[in-house]
Design an enzyme around this catalytic site. Structure first.
Site, PDB file in Angstrom:
ATOM      1  N   LYS A  30      51.213  64.144  12.385  1.00  0.00           N
ATOM      2  CA  LYS A  30      52.452  63.945  11.623  1.00  0.00           C
ATOM      3  C   LYS A  30      53.000  65.255  11.054  1.00  0.00           C
ATOM      4  O   LYS A  30      54.214  65.432  10.974  1.00  0.00           O
ATOM      5  CB  LYS A  30      52.240  62.928  10.510  1.00  0.00           C
ATOM      6  CG  LYS A  30      51.387  63.399   9.338  1.00  0.00           C
ATOM      7  CD  LYS A  30      51.339  62.359   8.244  1.00  0.00           C
ATOM      8  CE  LYS A  30      50.440  62.791   7.104  1.00  0.00           C
ATOM      9  NZ  LYS A  30      50.935  63.957   6.378  1.00  0.00           N
ATOM     10  N   THR A  31      52.107  66.183  10.664  1.00  0.00           N
ATOM     11  CA  THR A  31      52.582  67.455  10.115  1.00  0.00           C
ATOM     12  C   THR A  31      53.370  68.228  11.164  1.00  0.00           C
ATOM     13  O   THR A  31      54.426  68.803  10.880  1.00  0.00           O
ATOM     14  CB  THR A  31      51.397  68.299   9.604  1.00  0.00           C
ATOM     15  OG1 THR A  31      50.673  67.558   8.628  1.00  0.00           O
ATOM     16  CG2 THR A  31      51.884  69.595   8.980  1.00  0.00           C
ATOM     17  N   ASP A 222      56.963  63.078   2.904  1.00  0.00           N
ATOM     18  CA  ASP A 222      55.629  62.952   3.502  1.00  0.00           C
ATOM     19  C   ASP A 222      54.750  62.094   2.585  1.00  0.00           C
ATOM     20  O   ASP A 222      54.986  62.020   1.379  1.00  0.00           O
ATOM     21  CB  ASP A 222      55.025  64.344   3.676  1.00  0.00           C
ATOM     22  CG  ASP A 222      53.769  64.329   4.535  1.00  0.00           C
ATOM     23  OD1 ASP A 222      53.494  63.298   5.182  1.00  0.00           O
ATOM     24  OD2 ASP A 222      53.058  65.356   4.555  1.00  0.00           O
ATOM     25  N   GLU A 223      53.744  61.463   3.163  1.00  0.00           N
ATOM     26  CA  GLU A 223      52.779  60.631   2.407  1.00  0.00           C
ATOM     27  C   GLU A 223      53.522  59.609   1.542  1.00  0.00           C
ATOM     28  O   GLU A 223      53.221  59.408   0.360  1.00  0.00           O
ATOM     29  CB  GLU A 223      51.872  61.507   1.527  1.00  0.00           C
ATOM     30  CG  GLU A 223      51.121  62.592   2.267  1.00  0.00           C
ATOM     31  CD  GLU A 223      49.946  62.053   3.088  1.00  0.00           C
ATOM     32  OE1 GLU A 223      49.802  60.821   3.200  1.00  0.00           O
ATOM     33  OE2 GLU A 223      49.188  62.872   3.635  1.00  0.00           O
ATOM     34  N   GLN A 253      46.222  54.460   4.646  1.00  0.00           N
ATOM     35  CA  GLN A 253      45.630  55.552   3.873  1.00  0.00           C
ATOM     36  C   GLN A 253      46.182  55.607   2.449  1.00  0.00           C
ATOM     37  O   GLN A 253      46.147  56.656   1.802  1.00  0.00           O
ATOM     38  CB  GLN A 253      45.861  56.882   4.582  1.00  0.00           C
ATOM     39  CG  GLN A 253      45.187  56.957   5.957  1.00  0.00           C
ATOM     40  CD  GLN A 253      45.293  58.337   6.579  1.00  0.00           C
ATOM     41  OE1 GLN A 253      44.723  59.308   6.091  1.00  0.00           O
ATOM     42  NE2 GLN A 253      46.033  58.422   7.677  1.00  0.00           N
ATOM     43  N   ARG A 607      37.968  60.997   8.901  1.00  0.00           N
ATOM     44  CA  ARG A 607      37.831  62.441   8.686  1.00  0.00           C
ATOM     45  C   ARG A 607      36.982  63.056   9.794  1.00  0.00           C
ATOM     46  O   ARG A 607      36.998  64.276   9.987  1.00  0.00           O
ATOM     47  CB  ARG A 607      37.157  62.752   7.346  1.00  0.00           C
ATOM     48  CG  ARG A 607      37.862  62.280   6.073  1.00  0.00           C
ATOM     49  CD  ARG A 607      39.311  62.644   6.030  1.00  0.00           C
ATOM     50  NE  ARG A 607      40.125  61.549   6.538  1.00  0.00           N
ATOM     51  CZ  ARG A 607      41.373  61.674   6.963  1.00  0.00           C
ATOM     52  NH1 ARG A 607      41.958  62.849   6.954  1.00  0.00           N
ATOM     53  NH2 ARG A 607      42.053  60.626   7.411  1.00  0.00           N
TER      54      ARG A 607
END
Length: 754
Positions: A30-31, A222-223, A253, A607
């Site tokens: 996504k970044t 974002d987020e 998340q 992770r």
């Protein structure tokens, strides 16, 4: 540029107009999409002054700007409005806040500044300090502001006032009003004010809102799943004119409800924007297929979620290892041993490993196990266990009992918890002690030697009486005396008043300390030369922590799952997967809380890039009591075909299967035969041989020289010699991890391997 993107990513990057939501699975890039989208907007001729990109850390914003500059090869990137909510809107407030009566050069209060204001209010209102604690009050005020509950709104809401009354904080409204007034008069804002005042500015001054709607014609967040109500309203207001809003996030998340994050913001996005385009970033570039599918298994159990199916073209990888330990100590030893073996066999670095736990207190056993193997580590975002304030406070009490002349310990606790012995009194005490050639403690024992007023002398006398009362318990051993200190010093009460995450963590750390102390005492009872005294325990702690606390270099990362968000590691250990620990006991009362715990486990699992190792313990100490543990429901939610179970639950492995496993040493099933905890009353260390006679079990009578054995704390070893006769029969065992130990067989918790 498009060559670097998959088809869905390319669509997102090139879709410019209208509202859109990007549901981004873990490890889906996504970044990269955000960076390329901003670069594409600039290449399409859109002025960077008209682009607002909201991130959740300033570090992320800086790194993104650097990568965008590389793509567009232009200094124009500096004109982007990019940063956290707080940094961006603090900048806007500088220009506009005079409309609200604040100076443009207003001060931003940090946590310490804000607590100082609250302390003065408590003093001025003459409130009971045990009920009104600055940190808890600020946490409550933060909740109000994040939900746009002003002082007026608070006094109009009887339910809020009743809730505070139930917590015995009848003056909460007065404190809130006074805090807001004092900050305003000082021309200051705290971090929550930056968002609250921005909302106020946009609501009360439509012309200001219009100005920034025209400025920010293209908005990216974002987020988005981590936004709170205040942030949601700001974004909605700014995007209302042009609706060129792109939000990126993953409902799976969303793990920050305790900070005010509202998952409904992302779940209900389409209700606010019915014509929004929805994109799914579902290809995972980070993890192996086993890890991706296991994470999908777990998150599918949540009812409140946006539909998506994460997949990967990465290799299948190895099955997820699941280890069942007899105790938390054995779990920690397994982690350290496995990590060491993986390093050696696969030429990995320490920084390739992360150990994730649900609570900070769990780091204690893991730290000790890593130190025994000389594996360097860093505590991510926190302090090593024995460096935490509440642990240092408790250790100071215990050190003073062993050595009354320990002035550092005395000064740390003489007025903690607060007992009305101020710094002026302490300074006088030190001066008088120096003048008379005595220690401060000696002076406290002889009040006639002190020239102080009666009230002060009484408080000092109460302190020294308390310490002497604790000292009477010293002959009963380390655990008993520490238990008295924890119960009767006021230390525990000082951290149990509130349910803030920080206070809960401090409480858990004290609990873990007491559990480790009880484990130490029980271990000493098994040794022929065991010593359960407080002095011996403190020496053990000092030796265990005698390392330079340097966080630099190649180190294993230890952290809570919350802190792991956004990070990735080749190998991840997720420990303590037991009911009431992960998921937390505090999360089992509502479905919303349980689903957040499940999302937290999803974050932990995703992770891992190459290898995920899960573990749980059948027994774990809580407040010195050995509690039976049940495996977490999250383990059962994973398709069992994706797990490689090792330890007690494993079937016997063939030599060929052992060679293909990363874990070459599989313990025998005999290792996990659990006997009931033996309850013995320990008096003095020198009386360890005076326990009531206990005959050796048939198994212990079979123990002989050369046999392989295992111990829940010391690991595996070989019997070198059997000495003595019952009841004092002793086995000399050479353990691979800790060297030689002499074990009293009537108490030793060992299992014969071969």
């Amino acid at each position: 540029m498009k060559a670097d993107l998959n088809p869905i990513q390319s669509q997102i990057v090139t879709t410019i107009k209208g509202p859109m939501m990007v549901i981004s699975g873990a490890g889906s890039g996504k970044t990269r999409v955000l960076i390329y989208r901003i670069a594409h907007l600039m290449q399409e001729g859109i002025d960077p002054f008209n682009i607002l990109s909201l991130t959740f850390t300033n570090k992320a914003a800086r790194e993104m700007k650097q990568r965008i500059a590389h793509l567009v090869n232009s200094t124009e990137v500096e004109n982007l409005w990019m940063g956290t909510f707080h940094s961006v809107f603090a900048r806007i407030l500088r220009a506009e806040v005079s409309r609200l009566g604040y100076p443009s050069d207003y001060t931003i209060y940090d946590q310490q500044d804000a607590e100082s204001v609250i302390k003065k209010i408590i003093e001025d209102l003459k409130l009971e300090k045990d009920l009104y604690k600055p940190r808890a009050l600020l946490s409550r005020i933060s909740q109000f502001k994040s939900n746009l509950i002003t002082v007026r709104a608070y006094f109009d809401d009887l339910e809020l006032q009743e809730r505070d009354a139930e917590s015995l904080r009848l003056r909460m409204g007065d404190i809130y009003r006074s805090y807001v007034d004092r900050c305003f008069k000082s021309g200051a804002m705290d971090f929550d004010d930056l968002l609250l005042r921005t909302n106020e500015l946009f609501t009360c001054f439509p012309e200001v809102l219009y100005k920034y709607q025209e400025r920010f014609k293209y908005i990216m967040v974002d987020e988005y799943q981590d936004t709170n109500h205040s942030q949601y309203l700001i974004v909605k207001a700014l995007a209302a004119r042009y609706k060129n809003l792109c939000v990126v996030g993953d409902d799976a998340q969303s793990i920050y409800a305790f900070r005010g994050a509202n998952i409904r913001n992302i779940l209900n996005f389409q209700l606010d924007y019915p014509d929004a385009k929805i994109f799914h970033l579902e290809q995972n570039y980070r993890s192996t297929n086993y890890i991706v599918q296991a994470a999908n298994d777990v998150i599918a159990c949540n009812k409140e979620q946006l539909e998506k199916k994460v997949w990967t073209q990465n290799e299948s990888g190895e099955k997820i290892k699941l280890y069942r330990a007899l105790s938390d100590g054995e779990e920690a030893a397994f982690i350290a041993n496995t990590l060491f073996e993986l390093k050696v066999h696969h030429q990995l670095r320490n920084e390739d490993f992360a150990i994730l736990y649900r609570t900070n207190a769990q780091s204690r056993a893991i730290e000790e196990a890593l130190r025994m193997k000389n594996i360097p580590y860093r505590i991510y975002g926190g302090l090593s266990f024995y460096q935490r304030k509440e642990i240092k406070d408790l250790l100071a009490y215990l050190r003073l009992l062993v050595n009354p002349n320990d002035e550092e310990a005395l000064l740390r606790i003489i007025n903690y918890p607060a007992r009305g012995i101020g710094q002026t009194t302490i300074n006088k005490l030190l001066v008088m002690a120096a003048d008379q050639g005595k220690t401060a403690y000696e002076l406290l024992e002889n009040p006639e030697l002190m020239s102080l007023d009666k009230g002060t002398l009484k408080r000092l006398e109460e302190f020294i009486v308390m310490i002497k009362r604790f000292s009477l318990k010293l002959p009963e051993g380390a655990y008993v005396v520490a238990q008295q200190v924890v119960k009767n010093s006021g230390l525990l009460g000082d951290i149990r008043q509130d349910d803030t995450p920080e206070d809960i963590s401090r409480y858990e750390n004290i609990q873990e300390f007491m559990s480790s102390l009880q484990a130490y005492v029980e271990e000493q009872a098994q040794l022929a030369d065991g010593n359960i005294s407080l002095a011996a325990f403190l020496e053990n702690v000092a030796l265990a922590t005698d390392i330079v606390d340097n966080q630099e270099g190649d180190r294993v990362s230890l952290m809570t799952v919350h802190l792991s968000k956004g990070l990735e590691f080749p190998v991840v250990f997720i420990v303590g997967l037991e009911e009431n620990l992960f998921p937390s006991m505090l999360s089992l009362t509502t479905r919303d809380d349980l689903e957040e715990e499940r999302r937290l486990f999803y974050v932990a699992l995703t992770r891992a890039q190459k290898q995920a190792v899960l573990s749980y313990a059948l027994t774990r100490y809580r407040w010195g009591k050995l509690i039976d543990g049940q495996p977490s429901r999250f383990i059962e939610e994973i398709d069992q075909n994706r797990l490689a179970k090792i330890g007690a639950q494993a079937q016997r492995f063939s030599p060929s299967s052992l060679k293909s496993s990363l874990f070459e040493k599989i313990p025998s099933d005999d290792l996990f035969e659990i006997s009931r905890k033996e309850k013995t009353i320990m008096k003095k260390a020198k009386h360890l041989r005076e326990f009531p006679f206990k005959a050796l079990s048939d198994k212990m009578n079979l123990l002989g020289k050369g046999m392989r054995v295992s111990h829940e704390r010391f690991g595996e070893g070989q019997v070198m010699e059997i000495q003595g006769t019952e009841p004092d029969k002793v086995a000399l065992v050479r353990f691979e991890q800790v060297g030689e130990k002499k074990l009293l067989l009537r108490f030793a918790k060992i299992n014969i391997l071969s």
